[in-house]
Design a protein around this motif. Structure first.
Motif, PDB file in Angstrom:
ATOM      1  N   ASN A 266       0.823  -1.209   0.000  1.00 46.57           N
ATOM      2  CA  ASN A 266       0.000   0.000   0.000  1.00 46.57           C
ATOM      3  C   ASN A 266       0.860   1.264   0.000  1.00 46.57           C
ATOM      4  O   ASN A 266       0.375   2.345  -0.352  1.00 46.57           O
ATOM      5  N   ARG A 267       2.119   1.130   0.400  1.00 51.43           N
ATOM      6  CA  ARG A 267       3.053   2.264   0.353  1.00 51.43           C
ATOM      7  C   ARG A 267       3.653   2.316  -1.049  1.00 51.43           C
ATOM      8  O   ARG A 267       4.379   1.410  -1.459  1.00 51.43           O
ATOM      9  N   ARG A 268       3.370   3.371  -1.754  1.00 52.81           N
ATOM     10  CA  ARG A 268       3.821   3.455  -3.140  1.00 52.81           C
ATOM     11  C   ARG A 268       3.804   4.896  -3.613  1.00 52.81           C
ATOM     12  O   ARG A 268       3.136   5.749  -3.026  1.00 52.81           O
ATOM     13  N   VAL A 269       4.544   5.132  -4.680  1.00 51.44           N
ATOM     14  CA  VAL A 269       4.491   6.402  -5.402  1.00 51.44           C
ATOM     15  C   VAL A 269       4.201   6.062  -6.859  1.00 51.44           C
ATOM     16  O   VAL A 269       4.902   5.244  -7.463  1.00 51.44           O
ATOM     17  N   THR A 270       3.163   6.672  -7.405  1.00 51.35           N
ATOM     18  CA  THR A 270       2.731   6.376  -8.769  1.00 51.35           C
ATOM     19  C   THR A 270       2.981   7.577  -9.665  1.00 51.35           C
ATOM     20  O   THR A 270       2.557   8.694  -9.354  1.00 51.35           O
TER      21      THR A 270
END
Length: 286
Positions: A266-270
């Motif tokens: 759930n920890r992400r950079v898009t």
């Protein structure tokens, strides 16, 4: 008295030549039939189908059809084991259902909106995906990072997500500082993003904090700070400032896994490579 000598020459029968030439001829005819069948199939396929075939036969290490443990993902999110799920995530299903309801309530307007989308946008997205994957092929440690990189087409364009996994994060815990591996991925992608005409929208996300555990950093600040860090790395690698459309943080409001918002993915950079805005049909301006 004259002696007459009669010599009888007994001719041996010729050896049987066999049917080896028949086998060779059959192979030749089969190969020619396969060739003409291939030519016919190529002439009957669309450009999208050709791109799909090319993706299928691409190198396994960067194949969009491989699982999270074996290559860069394409078209869906990670499940809890790092593999691709067989069904879309709930958010995508909800979006599709909302679109269906919109078409039912206003079919005329929905058809106008569909017609306003450029026909070349899908092909452009596949071309962008191919360029991004090609840019990552030169990375020596791409196999180790394959579970942390998700490339997928969306209605907005193409998403390139840097996703945390258990035991391998893209940012230091509770910090906006990117690891060297994250910086290498972004620097490898920057030349392709600089050449592509798409503008970039960068969005940061965090996982929810388990009950009873304190938050070292406010999730809104953390998600926005990581998105800004990605923008700075891309800008430093040569992506012009005019290419960035937005940089935002969503905190933990949009988890990939709504049923378990505490999971690392759930920890992400898009990074979204946005589609070009289609022209508005005249009948919608009235």
């Amino acid at each position: 008295m004259t002696t007459i000598i009669i010599k009888k020459v007994k001719k041996a029968a010729h050896a049987h030549h066999g049917g080896a030439w028949k086998i060779a001829y059959a192979d030749f005819v089969t190969a020619m039939m396969a060739f003409f069948l291939l030519m016919w199939l190529i002439s009957m396929t669309t450009q999208e189908q050709k791109i799909g075939l090319a993706e299928y036969f691409s190198p396994a290490a960067l194949s969009p059809a491989t699982s999270g443990a074996g290559g860069i993902l394409y078209g869906s999110a990670l499940d809890t084991s790092g593999n691709k799920p067989s069904t879309p995530r709930d958010a995508e299903r909800g979006s599709a259902e909302r679109e269906d309801r919109a078409r039912q309530t206003s079919p005329g307007r929905a058809s106008d909106l569909d017609a306003s989308r450029p026909a070349a946008s899908v092909e452009a997205n596949y071309s962008a995906i191919a360029s991004l994957r090609q840019a990552l092929q030169s990375m020596p440690d791409i196999a180790e990072l394959s579970r942390n990189i998700v490339i997928e087409p969306t209605k907005e364009g193409v998403n390139v997500s840097l996703v945390d996994q258990d035991g391998r994060s893209m940012f230091r815990e509770g910090s906006v500082e990117a690891y060297d591996r994250t910086r290498r991925v972004l620097e490898a992608l920057a030349p392709a993003m600089r050449r592509l005409p798409n503008r970039l929208s960068i969005t940061g996300y965090t996982a929810a904090t388990r009950p009873g555990l304190g938050r070292a950093v406010e999730p809104w600040n953390l998600s926005a700070g990581r998105a800004l860090a990605v923008r700075e790395i891309l800008s430093g690698a040569g992506v012009p400032n005019d290419n960035f459309a937005s940089v935002v943080g969503r905190a933990d409001t949009e988890p990939v896994f709504p049923d378990n918002p505490y999971l690392a993915p759930n920890r992400r950079v898009t990074i979204t490579l946005l589609n070009a805005s289609p022209p508005v049909p005249p009948n919608l301006l009235r």
